[in-house]
Design an enzyme around this catalytic site. Sequence first.
Site, PDB file in Angstrom:
ATOM      1  N   HIS A 188       0.821  -1.208   0.000  1.00 47.35           N
ATOM      2  CA  HIS A 188       0.000   0.000   0.000  1.00 47.35           C
ATOM      3  C   HIS A 188       0.855   1.258   0.000  1.00 47.35           C
ATOM      4  O   HIS A 188       0.407   2.314  -0.451  1.00 47.35           O
ATOM      5  CB  HIS A 188      -0.986  -0.020   1.165  1.00 47.35           C
ATOM      6  CG  HIS A 188      -2.143  -0.915   0.870  1.00 47.35           C
ATOM      7  ND1 HIS A 188      -2.171  -2.224   1.256  1.00 47.35           N
ATOM      8  CD2 HIS A 188      -3.265  -0.696   0.135  1.00 47.35           C
ATOM      9  CE1 HIS A 188      -3.282  -2.772   0.800  1.00 47.35           C
ATOM     10  NE2 HIS A 188      -3.959  -1.876   0.124  1.00 47.35           N
ATOM     11  N   ARG A 293     -10.146   4.598  -0.512  1.00 47.28           N
ATOM     12  CA  ARG A 293      -9.647   3.653   0.506  1.00 47.28           C
ATOM     13  C   ARG A 293      -9.826   4.309   1.881  1.00 47.28           C
ATOM     14  O   ARG A 293      -8.919   4.939   2.419  1.00 47.28           O
ATOM     15  CB  ARG A 293      -8.169   3.337   0.254  1.00 47.28           C
ATOM     16  CG  ARG A 293      -7.894   2.476  -0.965  1.00 47.28           C
ATOM     17  CD  ARG A 293      -6.416   2.139  -1.078  1.00 47.28           C
ATOM     18  NE  ARG A 293      -6.143   1.027  -1.966  1.00 47.28           N
ATOM     19  CZ  ARG A 293      -5.830   1.135  -3.253  1.00 47.28           C
ATOM     20  NH1 ARG A 293      -5.759   2.325  -3.816  1.00 47.28           N
ATOM     21  NH2 ARG A 293      -5.586   0.063  -3.981  1.00 47.28           N
ATOM     22  N   ARG A 329     -15.035   2.625  -0.184  1.00 52.11           N
ATOM     23  CA  ARG A 329     -14.757   1.263   0.236  1.00 52.11           C
ATOM     24  C   ARG A 329     -14.706   1.268   1.765  1.00 52.11           C
ATOM     25  O   ARG A 329     -13.977   2.063   2.357  1.00 52.11           O
ATOM     26  CB  ARG A 329     -13.414   0.836  -0.369  1.00 52.11           C
ATOM     27  CG  ARG A 329     -13.142  -0.647  -0.325  1.00 52.11           C
ATOM     28  CD  ARG A 329     -12.079  -1.144   0.607  1.00 52.11           C
ATOM     29  NE  ARG A 329     -10.797  -0.563   0.634  1.00 52.11           N
ATOM     30  CZ  ARG A 329      -9.711  -1.012  -0.010  1.00 52.11           C
ATOM     31  NH1 ARG A 329      -9.795  -2.021  -0.824  1.00 52.11           N
ATOM     32  NH2 ARG A 329      -8.552  -0.450   0.174  1.00 52.11           N
ATOM     33  N   GLU A 427     -12.035  -9.808  -5.009  1.00 55.28           N
ATOM     34  CA  GLU A 427     -10.577  -9.852  -4.846  1.00 55.28           C
ATOM     35  C   GLU A 427     -10.107 -11.150  -4.192  1.00 55.28           C
ATOM     36  O   GLU A 427      -8.959 -11.248  -3.766  1.00 55.28           O
ATOM     37  CB  GLU A 427     -10.059  -8.624  -4.081  1.00 55.28           C
ATOM     38  CG  GLU A 427     -10.775  -8.307  -2.800  1.00 55.28           C
ATOM     39  CD  GLU A 427     -10.272  -7.031  -2.138  1.00 55.28           C
ATOM     40  OE1 GLU A 427      -9.257  -6.463  -2.558  1.00 55.28           O
ATOM     41  OE2 GLU A 427     -10.914  -6.615  -1.160  1.00 55.28           O
ATOM     42  N   ASN A 450      -5.103  -6.423  -7.130  1.00 58.82           N
ATOM     43  CA  ASN A 450      -3.906  -6.546  -6.277  1.00 58.82           C
ATOM     44  C   ASN A 450      -4.045  -7.759  -5.366  1.00 58.82           C
ATOM     45  O   ASN A 450      -3.160  -8.596  -5.284  1.00 58.82           O
ATOM     46  CB  ASN A 450      -3.717  -5.292  -5.414  1.00 58.82           C
ATOM     47  CG  ASN A 450      -3.769  -4.025  -6.228  1.00 58.82           C
ATOM     48  OD1 ASN A 450      -3.456  -4.054  -7.398  1.00 58.82           O
ATOM     49  ND2 ASN A 450      -4.188  -2.923  -5.623  1.00 58.82           N
ATOM     50  N   ASP A 451      -5.182  -7.827  -4.681  1.00 60.42           N
ATOM     51  CA  ASP A 451      -5.397  -8.974  -3.807  1.00 60.42           C
ATOM     52  C   ASP A 451      -5.774 -10.222  -4.605  1.00 60.42           C
ATOM     53  O   ASP A 451      -5.404 -11.324  -4.235  1.00 60.42           O
ATOM     54  CB  ASP A 451      -6.478  -8.660  -2.763  1.00 60.42           C
ATOM     55  CG  ASP A 451      -5.888  -7.902  -1.596  1.00 60.42           C
ATOM     56  OD1 ASP A 451      -4.787  -8.274  -1.150  1.00 60.42           O
ATOM     57  OD2 ASP A 451      -6.504  -6.922  -1.139  1.00 60.42           O
ATOM     58  N   ARG A 461       1.709 -10.369  -1.250  1.00 61.11           N
ATOM     59  CA  ARG A 461       2.067  -9.157  -1.982  1.00 61.11           C
ATOM     60  C   ARG A 461       3.037  -8.270  -1.210  1.00 61.11           C
ATOM     61  O   ARG A 461       3.637  -7.353  -1.761  1.00 61.11           O
ATOM     62  CB  ARG A 461       0.802  -8.374  -2.401  1.00 61.11           C
ATOM     63  CG  ARG A 461       0.036  -7.755  -1.265  1.00 61.11           C
ATOM     64  CD  ARG A 461      -1.334  -7.273  -1.716  1.00 61.11           C
ATOM     65  NE  ARG A 461      -1.413  -5.849  -1.982  1.00 61.11           N
ATOM     66  CZ  ARG A 461      -2.549  -5.153  -2.007  1.00 61.11           C
ATOM     67  NH1 ARG A 461      -3.716  -5.760  -1.832  1.00 61.11           N
ATOM     68  NH2 ARG A 461      -2.549  -3.869  -2.229  1.00 61.11           N
ATOM     69  N   CYS A 498     -10.560  -1.976 -10.041  1.00 63.05           N
ATOM     70  CA  CYS A 498      -9.946  -0.869  -9.293  1.00 63.05           C
ATOM     71  C   CYS A 498      -8.550  -1.220  -8.775  1.00 63.05           C
ATOM     72  O   CYS A 498      -7.903  -0.410  -8.137  1.00 63.05           O
ATOM     73  CB  CYS A 498     -10.845  -0.429  -8.137  1.00 63.05           C
ATOM     74  SG  CYS A 498     -11.080  -1.705  -6.903  1.00 63.05           S
TER      75      CYS A 498
HETATM   76  C1  PEP Z   1      -7.004  -4.588  -4.630  1.00 62.82           C
HETATM   77  O1  PEP Z   1      -6.789  -5.493  -3.826  1.00 62.82           O
HETATM   78  O2  PEP Z   1      -6.825  -4.696  -5.858  1.00 62.82           O
HETATM   79  C2  PEP Z   1      -7.487  -3.280  -4.164  1.00 62.82           C
HETATM   80  C3  PEP Z   1      -7.879  -2.352  -4.999  1.00 62.82           C
HETATM   81  O3  PEP Z   1      -7.488  -3.041  -2.822  1.00 62.82           O
HETATM   82  P1  PEP Z   1      -6.162  -2.779  -1.970  1.00 62.82           P
HETATM   83  O4  PEP Z   1      -5.011  -2.623  -2.929  1.00 62.82           O
HETATM   84  O5  PEP Z   1      -6.392  -1.555  -1.171  1.00 62.82           O
HETATM   85  O6  PEP Z   1      -6.058  -4.002  -1.145  1.00 62.82           O
HETATM   86 MG    MG Z   2      -7.590  -5.321  -1.810  1.00 60.32          MG
END
Ligand code: PEP
Ligand code: MG
Length: 538
Positions: A188, A293, A329, A427, A450-451, A461, A498
């Site tokens: 993050h 976020r 979110r 996710e 991402n997740d 990650r 996203c």
């Molecule tokens: C994701 O997981 O792709 C996402 C947008 O949320 P974050 O990166 O905040 O976990």
């Molecule tokens: Mg996420």
Amino acid sequence: MEQYIGKTTLQKMAIGKIFYYEKKLVEVKRKEITDIDREWKRFDDARAEAGQQLQALYEKAVKEVGEAEASIFEVHLMMLQDEDYEEGIRNIITNQGLCAEYAVEVTGDNFSNMFRAMDDEYMKARATDVKDISNRIVSILCGNQKEMHPFEEPVILVADDLAPSDTVQLDKQNLLGLVTRYGSSNSHTAILAKTMNIPLLIDVDISKEWNNRLAIINGYEGTLVIDPEEDVRKEAEEKLKQDVLKQELLQNMKGKETITQSGKKINLYANIGDVSDLDEVQKNDAEGIGLFRSEFIYLKSSGLPTEQEQFLAYKTVAQAMGEKKVIIRTLDIGADKQVDYLNLPGEENPALGYRAIRICLTQKEIFKTQLRAILRASAYGNISIMIPMIISLAEVREVKQVIEEVKEELRNEAIEYKDVEFGVMIETPAAVMISEELAKEVDFFSIGTNDLTQYTLAIDRQNPKLDNYYNPYHEAVLRMIQMTIENGHKAGIWVGICGELGADLKLTETFIKMGVDELSVSPSCVLPIRDKVRAITE
Ligand code: PEP
Ligand code: MG
């Protein structure tokens, strides 16, 4: 001239002086003293300095997030002068003959425990505040400044590591770039830096000796140069000018529709983590906010943010965006995003642990406070609610029930709200596999790549050693995206992306062919994507 190689997260140049940031842990010792007057004066001076810091923080917060949100610093200022608190410290210094740092720490702990044991929720919340001001005074007494002061000039910040809670507090106005020894490209902190449009180099063997020296970050090549020679500096300045020029050329994309040559319209939104990101959203002409976020409000705060504090933040964003969509979110704390005041125990596998909706559904008071704030703010714009880390239909149904309860409370109190759109993040592989059923329960899906990449490929990650394995182009991830879009469309709902992959220009055409309806990306990626979409003939 010295050159270092690192992992880059943004293709951008930065040239400036280095500011070396050292986060020190304060260890307080129980030291006996003889000169009581001198010790009391040490305490009194440190308290005065803490007061000045808090005043400056208060003024900064008023400017950035408004008076009501800033009021927490006023509470801290008042606590600094509290007579009982002062008396506790005086007793330890004068009666027990012990040093000021020890007196402040012990008194802070005593008061904090006393507040925590009270029944009144307001008083309970003061436990963290009194600990916070004590830490601030101890830090000053020990010669450490935990607080990040605004920089006096534009700098490249160099640090061992930066937690998301450190990054969100940085003085963005004067931040040219970031260089760290630790961290992962998918963390993050990396995402926040991208949102702020600031190049970040990770995995660099940094040195304290670099403080104040001139440096260049080359975000295209992933290099850092210290004390560049004349020709290297000139070349970097030239590249920097080209960055600016590229940005200027993209300005002609402002005000245009995000539509392919064959007429497929894409909703192109921006991701934000803070009210102060609105500036970048507007500068880059995003068509809405596809991911706010909200947990960064919690990370910036020294205690649970109140309903009013949150309401004001959401309302500010909703009002600034007018009719445009603002997707908030709900709290996605846990894993790499930790706050002391929730006292969450350490976990063996935090990414698979107690985070996001799992916290919200087990600590409903925290969740309800946030939902009340979001629903109250909905009266001022076009807000949607989005839930992270969903793995089951039962969770979605439970969340909907909590939302209904909160709405009923608001109606009973005659507080206005709108019927907001309700969506979930896709996710986890579980959510993808049941997306056909989930789609019948919600108004939209937003794919968190991402997740989704992390959980599909079983790659943490946060682990820098695995950066090379973290492959969002993996066929498994792309098929999951395709499946989610198809199942969403079958139920007649819209589907967006996203996660960071949504901003990958190499995949824009693929996503459009898959039928994606929305892309939500870092503000600085909005105009390049619009440019790309408009050139697609599909
Ligand atoms: C994701 O997981 O792709 C996402 C947008 O949320 P974050 O990166 O905040 O976990
Ligand atoms: Mg996420």
